[in-house]
Design a protein around this motif. Structure first.
Motif, PDB file in Angstrom:
ATOM      1  N   ARG A 279     -23.008   0.821  36.880  1.00 28.64           N
ATOM      2  CA  ARG A 279     -23.578   1.532  38.033  1.00 28.64           C
ATOM      3  C   ARG A 279     -25.076   1.794  37.834  1.00 28.64           C
ATOM      4  O   ARG A 279     -25.805   2.001  38.807  1.00 28.64           O
ATOM      5  N   ARG A 280     -25.517   1.771  36.592  1.00 30.06           N
ATOM      6  CA  ARG A 280     -26.952   1.957  36.323  1.00 30.06           C
ATOM      7  C   ARG A 280     -27.716   0.638  36.365  1.00 30.06           C
ATOM      8  O   ARG A 280     -28.906   0.593  36.059  1.00 30.06           O
ATOM      9  N   GLY A 281     -27.019  -0.454  36.693  1.00 30.54           N
ATOM     10  CA  GLY A 281     -27.696  -1.736  36.856  1.00 30.54           C
ATOM     11  C   GLY A 281     -27.548  -2.708  35.705  1.00 30.54           C
ATOM     12  O   GLY A 281     -28.147  -3.788  35.723  1.00 30.54           O
ATOM     13  N   HIS A 282     -26.753  -2.351  34.696  1.00 30.72           N
ATOM     14  CA  HIS A 282     -26.535  -3.255  33.565  1.00 30.72           C
ATOM     15  C   HIS A 282     -25.343  -4.172  33.862  1.00 30.72           C
ATOM     16  O   HIS A 282     -24.648  -4.007  34.866  1.00 30.72           O
ATOM     17  N   ARG A 283     -25.099  -5.110  32.978  1.00 31.99           N
ATOM     18  CA  ARG A 283     -24.107  -6.142  33.278  1.00 31.99           C
ATOM     19  C   ARG A 283     -22.865  -6.057  32.390  1.00 31.99           C
ATOM     20  O   ARG A 283     -22.953  -5.824  31.195  1.00 31.99           O
ATOM     21  N   PHE A 284     -21.748  -6.299  33.020  1.00 30.89           N
ATOM     22  CA  PHE A 284     -20.444  -6.287  32.367  1.00 30.89           C
ATOM     23  C   PHE A 284     -20.086  -7.695  31.899  1.00 30.89           C
ATOM     24  O   PHE A 284     -20.349  -8.675  32.598  1.00 30.89           O
ATOM     25  N   VAL A 285     -19.502  -7.788  30.699  1.00 32.42           N
ATOM     26  CA  VAL A 285     -19.094  -9.095  30.155  1.00 32.42           C
ATOM     27  C   VAL A 285     -17.586  -9.172  29.946  1.00 32.42           C
ATOM     28  O   VAL A 285     -16.926 -10.102  30.417  1.00 32.42           O
ATOM     29  N   ALA A 286     -17.011  -8.201  29.235  1.00 35.42           N
ATOM     30  CA  ALA A 286     -15.577  -8.268  28.934  1.00 35.42           C
ATOM     31  C   ALA A 286     -15.010  -6.887  28.663  1.00 35.42           C
ATOM     32  O   ALA A 286     -15.702  -6.003  28.149  1.00 35.42           O
ATOM     33  N   ASP A 287     -13.745  -6.728  29.007  1.00 37.68           N
ATOM     34  CA  ASP A 287     -13.033  -5.470  28.757  1.00 37.68           C
ATOM     35  C   ASP A 287     -11.727  -5.760  28.044  1.00 37.68           C
ATOM     36  O   ASP A 287     -11.086  -6.779  28.281  1.00 37.68           O
ATOM     37  N   ASP A 288     -11.355  -4.849  27.168  1.00 34.42           N
ATOM     38  CA  ASP A 288     -10.092  -4.887  26.416  1.00 34.42           C
ATOM     39  C   ASP A 288     -10.120  -5.934  25.305  1.00 34.42           C
ATOM     40  O   ASP A 288     -10.077  -5.607  24.128  1.00 34.42           O
ATOM     41  N   ILE A 289     -10.188  -7.214  25.668  1.00 35.50           N
ATOM     42  CA  ILE A 289     -10.264  -8.287  24.668  1.00 35.50           C
ATOM     43  C   ILE A 289     -11.639  -8.937  24.755  1.00 35.50           C
ATOM     44  O   ILE A 289     -11.992  -9.516  25.781  1.00 35.50           O
ATOM     45  N   VAL A 290     -12.415  -8.830  23.683  1.00 37.86           N
ATOM     46  CA  VAL A 290     -13.723  -9.473  23.608  1.00 37.86           C
ATOM     47  C   VAL A 290     -13.611 -10.643  22.640  1.00 37.86           C
ATOM     48  O   VAL A 290     -13.167 -10.477  21.494  1.00 37.86           O
ATOM     49  N   VAL A 291     -13.972 -11.815  23.096  1.00 38.45           N
ATOM     50  CA  VAL A 291     -13.943 -13.011  22.262  1.00 38.45           C
ATOM     51  C   VAL A 291     -15.328 -13.212  21.660  1.00 38.45           C
ATOM     52  O   VAL A 291     -16.312 -13.359  22.386  1.00 38.45           O
ATOM     53  N   LEU A 292     -15.393 -13.200  20.329  1.00 35.10           N
ATOM     54  CA  LEU A 292     -16.651 -13.420  19.621  1.00 35.10           C
ATOM     55  C   LEU A 292     -16.699 -14.863  19.134  1.00 35.10           C
ATOM     56  O   LEU A 292     -15.743 -15.357  18.534  1.00 35.10           O
ATOM     57  N   LYS A 293     -17.812 -15.537  19.400  1.00 37.15           N
ATOM     58  CA  LYS A 293     -18.003 -16.913  18.953  1.00 37.15           C
ATOM     59  C   LYS A 293     -19.211 -16.972  18.031  1.00 37.15           C
ATOM     60  O   LYS A 293     -20.290 -16.493  18.387  1.00 37.15           O
ATOM     61  N   LYS A 294     -19.032 -17.571  16.862  1.00 34.72           N
ATOM     62  CA  LYS A 294     -20.126 -17.710  15.906  1.00 34.72           C
ATOM     63  C   LYS A 294     -20.825 -19.046  16.152  1.00 34.72           C
ATOM     64  O   LYS A 294     -20.305 -20.113  15.839  1.00 34.72           O
TER      65      LYS A 294
END
Length: 304
Positions: A168-183
């Protein structure tokens, strides 16, 4: 070792299948494409046979200048190493000799209208992400002013609600609950969703919301580089640090160390604002600025 099939390349890039359509289940294990050059003159000491082989105008024109016998010999020498597939760029049509060999050996021959340089750049980027080591963790991922932040904490602590405030402050959402990290490199960690939960944010007492439908396309992005690991914890009386600059701490994911910050929660605290401050502070430090150092320098200047 992670693998993807040639079929996934065909689907992703909308490639035309010219030969060996029944062999699209072949595995790809290496993340960079290869343009055969020295191999056409019989030098195979360092031939990366596991890589996708890309044939541009330069390679095709060279083969067309050869005699039929030489052409068959050189192509036959490469084909016998059974690379995952061949991809011809720039929609080139003069390749019946390639089709013959690929059909016989069961090696997919594909074609794209893209130029060689353009296609290899897209292909290498896609393969790097698709074949990158990955790890799934419980948390929320957001992009705060261009800075990727991983929010962690016990279930119910308020991660999703904090992410909602940031959106709501203008930032961006990527993932909720399960976040997949890639190296993607020795010090590069990418955070993304697991496709199923794409755009969805679960809010207690409200339910599931679609961030894009509620706040527009600009409120969401598919992935972000993770540079901060923030853990939301319950408030513990007397444990809040008032030091000018905290000792650096890190969380390690797949060998990549990410700066770690702990934010205790208490009614009335502007947690989203603290996360914004932490992200901006990290950015300034990357550019050589430390507020604590400047403050101490001012005190030192007054003393002297």
């Amino acid at each position: 070792m992670k693998t993807i099939t040639v079929q996934k390349l065909v689907d992703h890039f909308k490639l035309e299948v010219v030969a060996a359509a029944n062999s699209l289940n072949r595995d790809i294990t290496r993340s960079r494409a290869h343009r055969p050059g020295l191999e056409f003159v019989g030098y195979f000491d360092f031939f990366p046979m596991e890589r996708v082989q890309v044939l541009g105008r330069k390679e095709i024109n060279y083969l067309l200048r050869l005699s039929v016998e030489e052409r068959l010999l050189y192509i036959g020498n490469i084909v016998k190493y059974h690379p995952p597939c061949f991809i011809v760029t720039a929609d080139q049509q003069e390749i019946p000799y390639l089709k013959k060999f690929c059909d016989e050996e069961g090696i997919p021959l594909l074609r794209t209208p893209d130029t060689t340089v353009e296609f290899i750049a897209k292909l290498d980027g896609f393969l790097t992400k698709a074949l990158a080591p990955e790890q799934s963790i419980h948390g929320v991922c957001v992009n705060v002013s261009g800075i990727g932040v991983l929010l962690r904490g016990k279930s119910g602590v308020g991660k999703s609600e904090t992410a909602h405030t940031l959106i709501r402050r203008g930032h961006r959402f990527v993932a909720d609950d399960i976040v997949v990290l890639k190296k993607l490199g020795p010090a590069l960690l990418l955070g993304t969703h697991n496709v199923t939960t794409r755009e969805f944010l679960a809010l207690r007492s409200v339910g599931l919301i679609n961030v894009v439908r509620q706040y527009g396309r600009r409120a969401f992005q598919d992935e972000t580089r993770i540079v901060l690991d923030i853990e939301l914890t319950t408030w513990r009386e007397g444990e809040l640090s008032n030091e000018l600059e905290l000792e650096p701490r890190y969380t390690e994911y797949m060998g990549v160390q990410i700066p770690h910050i702990e934010i205790p929660l208490q009614p009335g605290r502007d947690v989203a604002g603290l996360i914004e401050a932490a992200a901006n502070n990290w950015y300034l430090k990357q550019h050589g600025y430390s507020a604590a150092e400047e403050f101490m320098q001012r005190i030192q200047d007054q003393i002297t």
